[in-house]
Design a protein around this motif. Sequence first.
Motif, PDB file in Angstrom:
ATOM      1  N   MET A  94       0.876  -1.259   0.170  1.00 54.37           N
ATOM      2  CA  MET A  94       0.314   0.538  -0.209  1.00 54.37           C
ATOM      3  C   MET A  94       0.676   1.008   0.251  1.00 54.37           C
ATOM      4  O   MET A  94       2.032   0.736   0.767  1.00 54.37           O
TER       5      MET A  94
ATOM      6  N   TYR B 166      -8.103  12.523   8.705  1.00 57.37           N
ATOM      7  CA  TYR B 166      -8.914  11.532   9.044  1.00 57.37           C
ATOM      8  C   TYR B 166      -9.808  10.962   9.772  1.00 57.37           C
ATOM      9  O   TYR B 166     -10.419  10.340  10.221  1.00 57.37           O
TER      10      TYR B 166
ATOM     11  N   TYR C 204      -2.193  13.791  11.270  1.00 58.74           N
ATOM     12  CA  TYR C 204      -3.121  12.383  11.052  1.00 58.74           C
ATOM     13  C   TYR C 204      -5.390  12.767  11.746  1.00 58.74           C
ATOM     14  O   TYR C 204      -6.003  12.234  10.914  1.00 58.74           O
TER      15      TYR C 204
ATOM     16  N   LEU D  47       2.376   5.167   0.695  1.00 61.32           N
ATOM     17  CA  LEU D  47       2.355   5.772   1.923  1.00 61.32           C
ATOM     18  C   LEU D  47       2.163   7.812   1.744  1.00 61.32           C
ATOM     19  O   LEU D  47       1.886   8.104   3.012  1.00 61.32           O
TER      20      LEU D  47
ATOM     21  N   THR E  16      -0.541   8.831   3.893  1.00 63.99           N
ATOM     22  CA  THR E  16      -1.892   7.572   3.499  1.00 63.99           C
ATOM     23  C   THR E  16      -2.502   7.138   5.207  1.00 63.99           C
ATOM     24  O   THR E  16      -1.508   8.084   6.203  1.00 63.99           O
ATOM     25  N   GLU E  17      -3.058   7.512   5.429  1.00 58.94           N
ATOM     26  CA  GLU E  17      -3.391   6.702   6.949  1.00 58.94           C
ATOM     27  C   GLU E  17      -2.196   5.594   7.312  1.00 58.94           C
ATOM     28  O   GLU E  17      -1.649   5.642   8.573  1.00 58.94           O
ATOM     29  N   ARG E  18      -1.052   4.685   6.475  1.00 61.86           N
ATOM     30  CA  ARG E  18      -1.172   3.720   6.379  1.00 61.86           C
ATOM     31  C   ARG E  18       1.118   4.547   6.738  1.00 61.86           C
ATOM     32  O   ARG E  18       1.339   4.116   7.720  1.00 61.86           O
ATOM     33  N   GLY E  19       0.489   4.938   6.187  1.00 61.84           N
ATOM     34  CA  GLY E  19       1.711   6.288   5.836  1.00 61.84           C
ATOM     35  C   GLY E  19       2.286   7.031   7.471  1.00 61.84           C
ATOM     36  O   GLY E  19       3.244   7.029   7.411  1.00 61.84           O
ATOM     37  N   CYS E  20       0.993   7.253   7.341  1.00 62.55           N
ATOM     38  CA  CYS E  20       0.955   8.118   9.237  1.00 62.55           C
ATOM     39  C   CYS E  20       0.966   6.644  10.092  1.00 62.55           C
ATOM     40  O   CYS E  20       2.005   7.156  11.145  1.00 62.55           O
ATOM     41  N   ARG E  21       0.647   5.769  10.071  1.00 63.29           N
ATOM     42  CA  ARG E  21       1.252   4.837  11.377  1.00 63.29           C
ATOM     43  C   ARG E  21       2.453   4.481  10.594  1.00 63.29           C
ATOM     44  O   ARG E  21       2.989   4.508  12.252  1.00 63.29           O
ATOM     45  N   VAL E  22       3.056   4.351  10.275  1.00 62.47           N
ATOM     46  CA  VAL E  22       4.568   3.632  10.086  1.00 62.47           C
ATOM     47  C   VAL E  22       5.508   5.121  10.057  1.00 62.47           C
ATOM     48  O   VAL E  22       6.179   4.748  11.094  1.00 62.47           O
TER      49      VAL E  22
END
Length: 286
Positions: A1, A72, A68, A3, A83-89
């Motif tokens: 996905m 979001y 975030y 980032l 992206t949401e996943r990028g924020c989590r990473v």
Amino acid sequence: MALSRRGRGGRATAGAFWSQVHPVFMLPPLAASLFGAILARDVVLLVATIHVLAMFAAVYTAHVKDGYVDFYVRGEDDGHPLTERGCRVALVASTAVFAGCCLVLYVLVDAVAVALTVPTWLVAYHHAPQLDTNPVTATTGYPLGIALSLLGGFYVQAGTLTAVAVGFALVFLVLLSGIKVIDDAQDYDYDRSIEKRTVAVAVGPGRAYDVAYGLMATALLVVVAFAVARVFPPSVVLAVLAFAAVAVIARRADPTIATMLLIRGSYVFLAVLVASVWFEPLARVW
């Protein structure tokens, strides 16, 4: 996905992560850490660097989490580069760096150094959405982080806390809380529309200005009082005069211009404090 929301590939991803570095708000905590080290006099560069890196990781965490939540979760912002996943990473990476720095500080200094450092990450991570909805915590979160950064920067060098270090941390907490009140007043209409209770929303813009400048005046008076009591070197009065001059000009400006002036005035305040503590130019005539 992916980032990054602004393209694919390493360059776009790196740019998205780098977008969360905001120098205007990042420099004061890093400078506070170094100021704490300077107060301790005998600076061990490696230890100072590790503590500064920890502060960078904490503030980066705050920026990513805040962005975030605003985009979001609350839907307040128009966009976000990650992206949401990028924020989590990004959050995992910054937290890992912070934890690594704490481990090194534990080895090089002691557990107290870690105890003074960890709260900066806790404040950063919980700024949104927990702390930024209450007038007190929304105002004092960032200044508290800077005060802790100064104390931690001092302790990792000196191995103890002194009245001078605690006094300067208190001054920055109060002074920057005043600036934060004015900064929040920029978004008064919007914050009121979403029932976000900043000081300006809670008491009104006019009274918020009074609160803000009251806090800043209190901080400057504390500096003068500590100088008279010889807790601070006498030359710190030069920093008081420099910031007071900026505050007088900012008092007549709108919240946006006032914030810009006061933030830059705090840089001048810190710079003059550093010079005052390091060189003590008035020590012989006081």
